[in-house]
Design a protein around this motif. Structure first.
Motif, short mmCIF file in Angstrom:
data_model
loop_
_atom_site.label_atom_id
_atom_site.label_comp_id
_atom_site.label_asym_id
_atom_site.label_seq_id
_atom_site.Cartn_x
_atom_site.Cartn_y
_atom_site.Cartn_z
N HIS A 1 0.84 -1.20 0.00
CA HIS A 1 0.00 0.00 0.00
C HIS A 1 0.88 1.25 0.00
O HIS A 1 1.71 1.41 0.89
CB HIS A 1 -0.90 0.04 1.24
N PRO A 2 0.71 2.12 -0.98
CA PRO A 2 1.50 3.35 -0.98
C PRO A 2 0.99 4.30 0.11
O PRO A 2 -0.22 4.55 0.20
CB PRO A 2 1.26 3.91 -2.39
N ALA A 3 1.89 4.80 0.93
CA ALA A 3 1.51 5.65 2.06
C ALA A 3 0.83 6.93 1.58
O ALA A 3 1.25 7.53 0.59
CB ALA A 3 2.74 5.99 2.88
N GLY A 4 -0.23 7.30 2.27
CA GLY A 4 -0.89 8.58 1.99
C GLY A 4 -1.68 8.60 0.69
O GLY A 4 -1.95 9.67 0.15
N CYS A 5 -2.04 7.44 0.18
CA CYS A 5 -2.83 7.39 -1.06
C CYS A 5 -4.21 6.79 -0.77
O CYS A 5 -4.35 5.94 0.11
CB CYS A 5 -2.12 6.53 -2.11
N ALA A 6 -5.20 7.23 -1.52
CA ALA A 6 -6.56 6.76 -1.30
C ALA A 6 -6.97 5.76 -2.38
O ALA A 6 -6.77 6.04 -3.57
CB ALA A 6 -7.52 7.94 -1.32
N PRO A 7 -7.55 4.60 -2.00
CA PRO A 7 -8.04 3.65 -3.00
C PRO A 7 -9.25 4.23 -3.72
O PRO A 7 -10.18 4.72 -3.10
CB PRO A 7 -8.46 2.43 -2.18
N ILE A 8 -9.24 4.18 -5.05
CA ILE A 8 -10.35 4.69 -5.85
C ILE A 8 -11.15 3.53 -6.44
O ILE A 8 -12.37 3.53 -6.43
CB ILE A 8 -9.82 5.60 -7.01
N LEU A 9 -10.45 2.53 -6.96
CA LEU A 9 -11.11 1.34 -7.51
C LEU A 9 -10.32 0.12 -7.05
O LEU A 9 -9.11 0.05 -7.23
CB LEU A 9 -11.14 1.40 -9.04
N VAL A 10 -11.05 -0.85 -6.46
CA VAL A 10 -10.39 -2.01 -5.85
C VAL A 10 -10.89 -3.30 -6.49
O VAL A 10 -12.09 -3.54 -6.58
CB VAL A 10 -10.66 -2.01 -4.32
N LEU A 11 -9.94 -4.11 -6.93
CA LEU A 11 -10.25 -5.41 -7.55
C LEU A 11 -9.59 -6.52 -6.76
O LEU A 11 -8.37 -6.52 -6.55
CB LEU A 11 -9.72 -5.40 -9.00
N ASP A 12 -10.39 -7.49 -6.32
CA ASP A 12 -9.91 -8.66 -5.58
C ASP A 12 -9.43 -9.69 -6.60
O ASP A 12 -10.20 -10.11 -7.47
CB ASP A 12 -11.10 -9.22 -4.77
N VAL A 13 -8.17 -10.09 -6.49
CA VAL A 13 -7.69 -11.15 -7.38
C VAL A 13 -7.16 -12.36 -6.60
O VAL A 13 -6.31 -13.09 -7.08
CB VAL A 13 -6.66 -10.65 -8.43
N PHE A 14 -7.69 -12.55 -5.41
CA PHE A 14 -7.49 -13.83 -4.73
C PHE A 14 -8.32 -14.87 -5.49
O PHE A 14 -9.37 -14.54 -6.05
CB PHE A 14 -8.02 -13.76 -3.30
N GLU A 15 -7.88 -16.09 -5.45
CA GLU A 15 -8.59 -17.12 -6.23
C GLU A 15 -10.05 -17.31 -5.78
O GLU A 15 -10.92 -17.63 -6.59
CB GLU A 15 -7.81 -18.43 -6.20
N HIS A 16 -10.32 -17.07 -4.50
CA HIS A 16 -11.71 -17.25 -4.03
C HIS A 16 -12.66 -16.27 -4.72
O HIS A 16 -13.86 -16.48 -4.72
CB HIS A 16 -11.80 -17.09 -2.50
N ALA A 17 -12.10 -15.19 -5.28
CA ALA A 17 -12.95 -14.17 -5.92
C ALA A 17 -13.47 -14.62 -7.28
O ALA A 17 -14.40 -14.03 -7.82
CB ALA A 17 -12.19 -12.86 -6.07
N PHE A 18 -12.86 -15.69 -7.86
CA PHE A 18 -13.29 -16.06 -9.22
C PHE A 18 -13.28 -17.55 -9.55
O PHE A 18 -13.96 -17.98 -10.47
CB PHE A 18 -12.42 -15.32 -10.26
N MET A 19 -12.52 -18.36 -8.80
CA MET A 19 -12.32 -19.75 -9.23
C MET A 19 -13.59 -20.58 -9.34
O MET A 19 -13.71 -21.40 -10.23
CB MET A 19 -11.32 -20.45 -8.30
N VAL A 20 -14.56 -20.33 -8.44
CA VAL A 20 -15.82 -21.08 -8.46
C VAL A 20 -16.49 -20.91 -9.83
O VAL A 20 -17.05 -21.85 -10.40
CB VAL A 20 -16.75 -20.61 -7.32
N ASP A 21 -16.41 -19.71 -10.39
CA ASP A 21 -17.08 -19.42 -11.66
C ASP A 21 -16.16 -19.52 -12.88
O ASP A 21 -16.62 -19.82 -13.98
CB ASP A 21 -17.67 -18.00 -11.65
N TYR A 22 -14.89 -19.26 -12.71
CA TYR A 22 -14.01 -19.12 -13.87
C TYR A 22 -12.81 -20.05 -13.90
O TYR A 22 -12.01 -19.98 -14.85
CB TYR A 22 -13.51 -17.66 -13.97
N GLY A 23 -12.67 -20.90 -12.88
CA GLY A 23 -11.48 -21.75 -12.84
C GLY A 23 -10.24 -20.88 -12.82
O GLY A 23 -10.16 -19.91 -12.08
N LEU A 24 -9.30 -21.19 -13.72
CA LEU A 24 -8.06 -20.42 -13.77
C LEU A 24 -8.15 -19.19 -14.67
O LEU A 24 -7.17 -18.46 -14.83
CB LEU A 24 -6.91 -21.31 -14.24
#
Ligand code: FE2
Length: 192
Positions: free
Chosen positions: A146-169
């Protein structure tokens, strides 16, 4: 005051995200909220008991950043989903992306490339609070990068639990589905 898990049930039915995947993801998120509260309670109790100078206390301190960010990043992620409309490129965020990346398309290319990097973590469009610059960043696990002093604007989860059930790899396909459901108003609302 303890943190409370938010309800993101309104996201059920999003195109490209099965109910099974989303419900599992909500359950996982709730676990981070529970553990954030638990780690805070344990640290407070250990401090009162005079156990602050122990390896157990130090490890819990380290753990806190991981649990807290696991909670907060999921909140940013779910809150920037559920949108139907494409980004208005002539709006505040659209203009800023073009300004910082040359064009909206170049920003998207960079964001997607960051999202498909090997590894587990998050891809985040940040705004630097000093000067307002935008950039896409890889965050490893929940707590590294995380860059210090910066605000998240758009956040994308790319842990496998976020997609594997639907998309595999097929992570790139998941990222396409994510883009179809971005709540741009939520992302733009975080911009200064
Ligand atoms: Fe997740």
């Amino acid at each position: 005051m303890a943190y409370e898990a938010k309800d993101y049930g309104k996201l059920l039915g999003m195109e490209g995200f099965s109910e099974t995947l989303l419900n599992n993801h909500f359950t996982l998120y709730k676990g981070y909220v529970t553990n954030t509260n638990k780690v805070m309670e344990m640290l407070t109790a250990m401090l009162k008991e005079g156990k602050a100078a122990t390896p157990e206390y130090a490890e819990l301190k380290r753990r806190f950043g991981w649990e807290f960010n696991g909670m907060r990043l999921h909140e940013y992620y779910f809150e920037n989903l559920g949108g139907k409309a494409a980004l208005d490129k002539s709006g505040k965020l659209g203009k800023k992306l073009a300004e910082n990346f040359g064009s909206y398309e170049d920003w998207e290319k960079d964001f997607k490339a960051t999202g498909t990097m090997r590894g587990i973590g998050w891809t985040i469009l940040y705004q630097d609070n000093l000067g307002g610059k935008l950039f896409n960043q890889w965050v490893n696990e929940h707590d590294v990068g995380h860059p210090a002093g910066c605000a998240p604007i758009l956040v994308l989860d790319v842990f496998e639990h976020a997609f594997m059930v639907d998309y595999g790899l097929k992570r790139a396909d998941y990222i396409e589905a994510f883009f179809k459901n971005i709540n741009w108003a939520a992302a733009e609302g975080r911009l200064k």
